[in-house]
Design a protein around this motif. Structure first.
Motif: not given
Length: 149
Positions: A110-114
């Motif tokens: 999720k952090t990478s997608i954000e």
């Protein structure tokens, strides 16, 4: 699943959705993640473009969007060439998984997608929006066949 939306003036925060989606959940997501920001990113007379997933086309969803005076762009089924968000997902996917990226937790993914979403160049989003007229024209020239967008 992730909901993202963008307009000529920017993008909304990502909505990470849990579980199977249905019309009431989709309406709740629109209410919380799109509607408060729609005019800011799309201007006063913005139009909404989503795919024709059943959740998006149920009468309750249509009624909700009508009640908010949202104009939904009509498009044929199975036409990702006419949906600029598909290009955005491709750009983001390459960024998220560059250098063989692997994730050992959902939060890390999720952090990478954000990060990929919030670091998109605004000009890329504007260019995708401005490409819509040409996309429609090109599809008409190809009698509805797939394009290479």
């Amino acid at each position: 699943m992730v909901l993202a939306a963008f307009g000529f003036n920017g993008q909304v925060g990502l909505a990470f959705l849990d579980g199977r989606q249905n019309s009431p959940k989709y309406i709740e997501t629109l209410e919380n993640h799109l509607m408060p920001f729609a005019e800011n990113i799309g201007g006063r007379n913005w139009e909404y473009h989503h795919d024709n997933a059943p959740t998006h086309t149920f009468s309750a969803t249509k009624d909700y969007l009508n009640s908010k005076n949202v104009t939904v762009l009509k498009r044929p089924l199975m036409s990702p060439d006419l949906n600029p968000i598909e290009n955005v997902w491709g750009i983001m996917s390459r960024k998220v998984y560059e250098n063989g990226g692997q994730f050992y937790s959902v939060n890390a993914l999720k952090t990478s997608i954000e990060s990929a979403w919030y670091n998109l160049e605004p000009e890329i989003l504007r260019t995708l929006i401005m490409s819509m007229e040409k996309r429609v024209y090109d599809i008409l020239l190809k009698n509805g066949k797939t394009l290479n967008y």
